[in-house]
Design a protein around this motif. Structure first.
Motif: not given
Length: 268
Positions: A22, A59, A62, A66, A104-105, A109, A178-180
């Motif tokens: 990522a 991808c 992110a 949001y 996001i891939k 992130i 996994r989260r921004l």
């Protein structure tokens, strides 16, 4: 600010491999967008190009959607500090353009940013970019197991302040995975309270935001774009970094933008 160590995610070997992919993808897209920055191009055209690049690299953005954000990337010009949304603003000679790319891939992130000079820029703005980018690398050197997070944070302001620039205090770096936005928060100054000790496997988005003038900022009516209160230029650089027991690993590695040599400066 006090952050408990137990709340900071530690990535497994498999998760770190995903973070590497990522990060590399995010860096590649940022570099391609930087090459597209030119006089007469609009910020909206750069954003549209980013959407094409996300598709090519298989991808997703992110940032898009949001908390209601409407851009694929953040693109901020001159007095805009962060969170600018691409639109009709034309890039002009002498501008500086901050581009922040989050992808996001495979469920993870990669997050990184550069501030790009457009043609010949004022000498003081060259210094601003060079100092801000170097402050990022000063902080990265502290991303080692056993280091207190507060020491990493403090290293940014310790480098920037003697050069005559100011730190944006309202917006900070963060853990990423996994989260921004994961724990911990990473201000660019020494936080108050108890500070966690970094451990191998933590992944941090370190991102100095530095102003040429006053530190104070405000948010425009769009609810997102942050500008300097005095309308003087700002700079933003960011890397996603893996904490290890040895040298930190920059997961968004890419060529630098603004060393003194690249800016034609004799010194900082």
């Amino acid at each position: 600010m006090a952050v408990r160590k137990s709340r900071i995610p530690i990535k497994s070997a498999r998760e770190i491999d995903c973070m590497r992919e990522a990060g590399a993808t995010s860096a590649a897209i940022l570099q391609a967008l930087g090459k597209a920055v030119a006089p007469g191009v609009t910020t909206g055209e750069i954003d549209a190009l980013s959407a094409e690049l996300f598709r090519e690299h298989q991808c997703k953005s992110a940032f898009l959607g949001y908390r209601g954000f409407k851009g694929n990337i953040c693109i901020s010009v001159n007095e805009e500090v962060v969170h600018g949304i691409g639109g009709s603003r034309k890039i002009m000679p002498g501008d500086v353009v901050a581009i922040d790319v989050g992808v996001i891939k495979n469920g993870f992130i990669g997050d990184n940013a550069d501030t790009i000079p457009v043609g010949d820029i004022p000498e003081e703005t060259k210094r601003l970019l060079a100092v801000t980018e170097q402050s990022l690398y000063e902080a990265i050197q502290h991303a080692r197991a056993g280091t207190r997070l507060a020491d990493l944070c403090a290293s940014v302001e310790a480098f920037v302040a003697p050069k005559g620039f100011t730190i944006v205090r309202e917006f900070v770096g963060h853990g990423v995975g996994r989260r921004l936005h994961e724990e911990p928060q990473i201000p660019n100054y020494r936080p108050s309270g108890k500070s966690p000790i970094l451990a191998a496997g933590m992944t941090l988005a370190i991102e100095p935001m530095v102003n040429a003038g006053v530190a104070s900022v405000r948010i425009l009516d769009d609810g997102w774009t942050v500008i300097t209160e005095d309308r003087k230029p700002s700079a933003h650089f960011e890397h996603t970094v893996l904490v290890t027991s040895g040298d930190p690993e920059i997961l968004t590695a890419r060529p630098r933008i603004a060393t003194p040599e690249q800016m034609g400066l004799a010194s900082w």
